[in-house]
Design an enzyme around this catalytic site. Structure first.
Site, short mmCIF file in Angstrom:
data_model
loop_
_atom_site.label_atom_id
_atom_site.label_comp_id
_atom_site.label_asym_id
_atom_site.label_seq_id
_atom_site.Cartn_x
_atom_site.Cartn_y
_atom_site.Cartn_z
N PRO A 2 0.82 -1.21 0.00
CA PRO A 2 0.00 0.00 0.00
C PRO A 2 0.85 1.26 0.00
O PRO A 2 1.85 1.34 0.69
CB PRO A 2 -0.80 -0.09 1.30
CG PRO A 2 -0.26 -1.25 2.03
CD PRO A 2 0.92 -1.76 1.35
N GLU A 3 0.40 2.22 -0.77
CA GLU A 3 1.02 3.54 -0.79
C GLU A 3 0.02 4.50 -0.16
O GLU A 3 -1.01 4.08 0.36
CB GLU A 3 1.36 3.92 -2.23
CG GLU A 3 2.26 2.88 -2.92
CD GLU A 3 2.62 3.21 -4.36
OE1 GLU A 3 2.71 4.40 -4.68
OE2 GLU A 3 2.80 2.29 -5.15
N HIS A 93 -1.69 -16.34 8.30
CA HIS A 93 -0.81 -15.17 8.47
C HIS A 93 -1.45 -14.04 9.28
O HIS A 93 -1.15 -12.88 9.07
CB HIS A 93 -0.35 -14.62 7.12
CG HIS A 93 0.29 -15.63 6.23
ND1 HIS A 93 1.43 -16.31 6.58
CD2 HIS A 93 -0.09 -16.13 5.02
CE1 HIS A 93 1.74 -17.16 5.61
NE2 HIS A 93 0.84 -17.07 4.66
N ARG A 112 4.00 -11.66 4.12
CA ARG A 112 5.45 -11.50 4.00
C ARG A 112 6.11 -10.99 5.28
O ARG A 112 7.34 -10.90 5.34
CB ARG A 112 5.78 -10.59 2.82
CG ARG A 112 5.43 -11.27 1.50
CD ARG A 112 5.61 -10.36 0.31
NE ARG A 112 7.01 -10.19 -0.03
CZ ARG A 112 7.42 -9.47 -1.08
NH1 ARG A 112 6.54 -8.86 -1.83
NH2 ARG A 112 8.68 -9.37 -1.35
#
Length: 278
Positions: A2-3, A93, A112
């Site tokens: 995400p930006e 996760h 990740r």
DNA sequence: CGATCTACCTGATGGC
DNA sequence: TGCCATCAGGTAGATC
């Protein structure tokens, strides 16, 4: 992943969904997400606290608590914040589960494991998170004049894409929006910052602001892998408006002559139009 | 100081 | 079907 537009989308939802809620319990799994402090210290500082407001600076989310502390969250590449009911099955996760006294849970899911969360007091914030203190201006939250932007360009001799993505100059831009902004401005990623005319500087700054506002309007960008979703698990729609990102070999929407090119810049994929960007 | 690389991880994808 | 290489939205730290 995400930006700025994706983080801002989440921030606005958190403002509606989390502010005013009181934390009942906190569960932390694994050792990666909460890594600057012990899980116990993290949970203890959150237990019983009420969320009073949610701010954003660049790609950082800052959830203020009535205890005075602040919960800092960075999603990095694959982090997701998800609202859920306690009975909903836990996705793979899931690293942190915050259960509210009323109104379900907030979960942090991150395959990740680059993302992180921690709680600190505002006066220790810059000490514990030096990179937060180093952040440049936020182009959505704190607009500057185009002249100020021009001064920043002249003060940093580097290539345009590196300039846009440098968090210590402008906070919040990443690989997708840097490419989209440069296309909107008609400028190549490898132009030198100090080679721009006054008109090009103005055009670049306007493109930064307009592209980001447009992306926020459409709820951010979700790529094919669906890694970015909002609080309710819904993807964004701005990818449908991308002009260059992930459009290699497809015809340019503006000139309709060239096909979008793909290059490697600073180890990242870079998409641009050879004709429209100079 | 800037530019470039590597590391941190998991998972999806494509070539063979 | 499997195996291997490559790539992915971010950033910090090492190296040159």
């Amino acid at each position: 992943m995400p930006e700025l537009p994706e983080v801002e989308t989440i921030r606005r939802e958190l403002e509606r969904e989390a502010v005013g809620k009181k934390i009942k319990t906190v569960e932390v799994h694994g050792t990666r997400t909460v890594r600057r402090q012990t899980k116990k210290a993290f949970a203890t500082k959150l237990d019983g606290a009420k969320i009073t407001s949610v701010d954003r600076k660049g790609k950082y989310l800052l959830m203020r608590l009535d205890s005075g502390d602040v919960l800092v969250i960075h999603l990095r590449m694959s982090g997701q914040l998800l609202r859920a009911a306690a009975k909903d099955p836990l996705p793979k996760h899931t690293h942190v589960v915050i259960t509210f006294t009323v109104g379900g849970q907030l979960r942090f899911v991150d395959p990740r494991t680059f993302g992180e969360m921690f709680v600190t007091s505002p006066d220790q914030l810059t000490e514990e998170v030096p990179e937060l203190a180093e952040l440049g201006f936020d182009p959505v939250d704190e607009a500057v004049s185009w002249q100020t932007f021009g001064h920043l360009l002249m003060a940093h001799k580097m290539k345009l894409k590196a300039f846009l993505m440098d968090q210590t100059i402008i906070a919040g831009l990443g690989n997708i929006y840097a490419d989209e902004i440069l296309f909107a401005a008609g400028l190549r990623y490898d132009r030198q910052t100090d080679s721009l005319s006054t008109q090009e500087m103005r055009r670049l700054y306007r493109s930064v602001v307009e592209t980001l506002h447009d992306a926020i309007k459409y709820g951010g960008s979700t790529l094919a892998d669906e890694q970015y979703v909002d609080l309710n698990g819904k993807p964004g729609e701005y990818q449908e408006h991308h002009k260059v990102y992930d459009r290699e070999k497809l015809p340019c929407f503006r000139c309709r002559r060239a096909n979008i090119s793909k290059a490697k810049f600073a180890g990242r994929s870079t998409y641009f139009c050879e004709v429209c960007q100079v």
